[in-house]
Design a protein around this motif. Sequence first.
Motif, PDB file in Angstrom:
ATOM      1  N   PRO A 192       0.834  -1.210   0.000  1.00 34.88           N
ATOM      2  CA  PRO A 192       0.000   0.000   0.000  1.00 34.88           C
ATOM      3  C   PRO A 192       0.863   1.254   0.000  1.00 34.88           C
ATOM      4  O   PRO A 192       1.914   1.302   0.635  1.00 34.88           O
ATOM      5  N   ALA A 193       0.407   2.272  -0.734  1.00 33.17           N
ATOM      6  CA  ALA A 193       1.132   3.542  -0.821  1.00 33.17           C
ATOM      7  C   ALA A 193       0.220   4.674  -0.369  1.00 33.17           C
ATOM      8  O   ALA A 193      -0.971   4.680  -0.695  1.00 33.17           O
ATOM      9  N   HIS A 194       0.760   5.616   0.377  1.00 31.08           N
ATOM     10  CA  HIS A 194      -0.018   6.794   0.747  1.00 31.08           C
ATOM     11  C   HIS A 194       0.928   7.952   1.052  1.00 31.08           C
ATOM     12  O   HIS A 194       2.120   7.748   1.281  1.00 31.08           O
ATOM     13  N   PHE A 195       0.371   9.167   1.020  1.00 33.80           N
ATOM     14  CA  PHE A 195       1.162  10.334   1.369  1.00 33.80           C
ATOM     15  C   PHE A 195       1.438  10.316   2.870  1.00 33.80           C
ATOM     16  O   PHE A 195       0.527  10.105   3.677  1.00 33.80           O
ATOM     17  N   ALA A 196       2.690  10.514   3.205  1.00 34.38           N
ATOM     18  CA  ALA A 196       3.115  10.437   4.604  1.00 34.38           C
ATOM     19  C   ALA A 196       2.395  11.472   5.455  1.00 34.38           C
ATOM     20  O   ALA A 196       2.050  12.560   4.992  1.00 34.38           O
ATOM     21  N   GLU A 197       2.183  11.122   6.716  1.00 30.58           N
ATOM     22  CA  GLU A 197       1.568  12.018   7.682  1.00 30.58           C
ATOM     23  C   GLU A 197       2.551  12.307   8.813  1.00 30.58           C
ATOM     24  O   GLU A 197       3.388  11.470   9.156  1.00 30.58           O
ATOM     25  N   GLU A 198       2.433  13.461   9.383  1.00 29.84           N
ATOM     26  CA  GLU A 198       3.331  13.891  10.455  1.00 29.84           C
ATOM     27  C   GLU A 198       3.277  12.918  11.632  1.00 29.84           C
ATOM     28  O   GLU A 198       2.207  12.596  12.153  1.00 29.84           O
ATOM     29  N   GLY A 199       4.445  12.419  12.040  1.00 31.17           N
ATOM     30  CA  GLY A 199       4.554  11.604  13.234  1.00 31.17           C
ATOM     31  C   GLY A 199       4.273  10.130  13.074  1.00 31.17           C
ATOM     32  O   GLY A 199       4.426   9.371  14.035  1.00 31.17           O
ATOM     33  N   GLU A 200       3.885   9.661  11.900  1.00 29.38           N
ATOM     34  CA  GLU A 200       3.587   8.238  11.769  1.00 29.38           C
ATOM     35  C   GLU A 200       4.870   7.417  11.637  1.00 29.38           C
ATOM     36  O   GLU A 200       5.867   7.882  11.090  1.00 29.38           O
ATOM     37  N   PRO A 201       4.856   6.180  12.149  1.00 29.53           N
ATOM     38  CA  PRO A 201       6.048   5.338  12.018  1.00 29.53           C
ATOM     39  C   PRO A 201       6.187   4.816  10.592  1.00 29.53           C
ATOM     40  O   PRO A 201       5.209   4.750   9.843  1.00 29.53           O
ATOM     41  N   ALA A 202       7.412   4.457  10.222  1.00 30.47           N
ATOM     42  CA  ALA A 202       7.665   3.864   8.911  1.00 30.47           C
ATOM     43  C   ALA A 202       7.676   2.351   9.064  1.00 30.47           C
ATOM     44  O   ALA A 202       8.566   1.793   9.702  1.00 30.47           O
ATOM     45  N   ARG A 203       6.659   1.681   8.504  1.00 26.79           N
ATOM     46  CA  ARG A 203       6.515   0.236   8.657  1.00 26.79           C
ATOM     47  C   ARG A 203       6.992  -0.485   7.404  1.00 26.79           C
ATOM     48  O   ARG A 203       6.850   0.008   6.287  1.00 26.79           O
ATOM     49  N   ARG A 204       7.505  -1.659   7.600  1.00 32.15           N
ATOM     50  CA  ARG A 204       7.955  -2.479   6.478  1.00 32.15           C
ATOM     51  C   ARG A 204       6.776  -2.848   5.577  1.00 32.15           C
ATOM     52  O   ARG A 204       5.642  -2.998   6.033  1.00 32.15           O
ATOM     53  N   GLY A 205       7.071  -2.998   4.297  1.00 29.66           N
ATOM     54  CA  GLY A 205       6.029  -3.391   3.358  1.00 29.66           C
ATOM     55  C   GLY A 205       5.059  -2.288   3.002  1.00 29.66           C
ATOM     56  O   GLY A 205       3.979  -2.544   2.476  1.00 29.66           O
ATOM     57  N   ARG A 206       5.426  -1.029   3.272  1.00 37.34           N
ATOM     58  CA  ARG A 206       4.568   0.111   2.947  1.00 37.34           C
ATOM     59  C   ARG A 206       5.375   1.190   2.225  1.00 37.34           C
ATOM     60  O   ARG A 206       6.590   1.290   2.386  1.00 37.34           O
TER      61      ARG A 206
END
Length: 353
Positions: free
Chosen positions: A59-73
């Motif tokens: 899944p792809a999405h525009f990053a949001e402030e403060g969210e963690p970076a998870r594998r497979g995304r």
Amino acid sequence: MANRDIVAIGTSAGGLDALRLLVSELPAEFPAALLVVMHLSPRFPSMIDSILTRLGGMPAHFAEEGEPARRGRIYLAPPDRHLLYDGRSLSLGLGSRENYSRPSIDPLFRSVARCCGHRAIGVLMTGTMTDGSSGLHVLGACGGTTVVQDPEDAAFAEMPATALQKGAVDHVATLAAMPALLSNLVRQPAGAKSEAPEYLEHEVEMAKTGRSTIGLMDGIGRRSFVTCPECDGVTWEIEEGGTLRYRCHFGHAFSADLVNIALEDSISRALAVAVRSFDERAEIARELEQQAERKGRPSSAKMWRERIATLNLEASIIRDAIRRISRLKKAELSSLENEAALQQNRPSAVVSR
């Protein structure tokens, strides 16, 4: 043992097609997070997130402030914001444009280099101008694995070719070979953690907040005679990997090549204004000459004819200067293209250095 679980990708012109091919070939269980910066205009909505989500298993999405970076995304830099990573979470920077862009690729690469270069992979693909080459160099120096798309294979060769000219690239690959290469690299163990240069903290903070001071800038570079192409402020000259770049204390940053282009454009515009001014003055003098002739004032008419001749001569000198600058620019571009062609003369799809 930890693997290289952060893949930072930068691209510009031709980037959507390149990302579509890359993402469509990566497995859904890809054991790393993809952080992607593509130059996007803030004036138009982008559907790149939904396009990439439909194509691949991730899944792809525009990053949001403060969210963690998870594998497979896949996390995309939104328009008009720098994408940054601190090893725990993503942030969206409000700093000034770098290399005429926000989002810019260099801030992402620098932020990843600062926090976790030893477990990161930096990828620079198709694009124009020079964004990304400075950040990729720093990422490699901080233990990251660096990958550049083969310029011969890129829709727009300038960006990857500039990174190769800067040197210290680990892998050069065609777009078709890149999914397999990345799938192999992310499964390799992370390297030894190295200390990031102190100046990186300041540059990442500038990209995040837009705040700096002249004192802090004095600590990372030396004051330059070049004015900022964006704000006309003072710039600092920063030497990095044998090449120069420039930054002002408002955060605008440029490669030396971009500064040179901006200065040439500024000179050309100033000369064009001067030519127009001389032409307008000559036209007014011509009207005054005719007026003097009609009123029977031969000495006054003669004076205006001499003034017209002088103005035309001065305009001609400036036009010659504009033509010389144009010829020099063409010769410079030809030289850069020849140098890039030499850099591109590689026999295989993937070259490890």
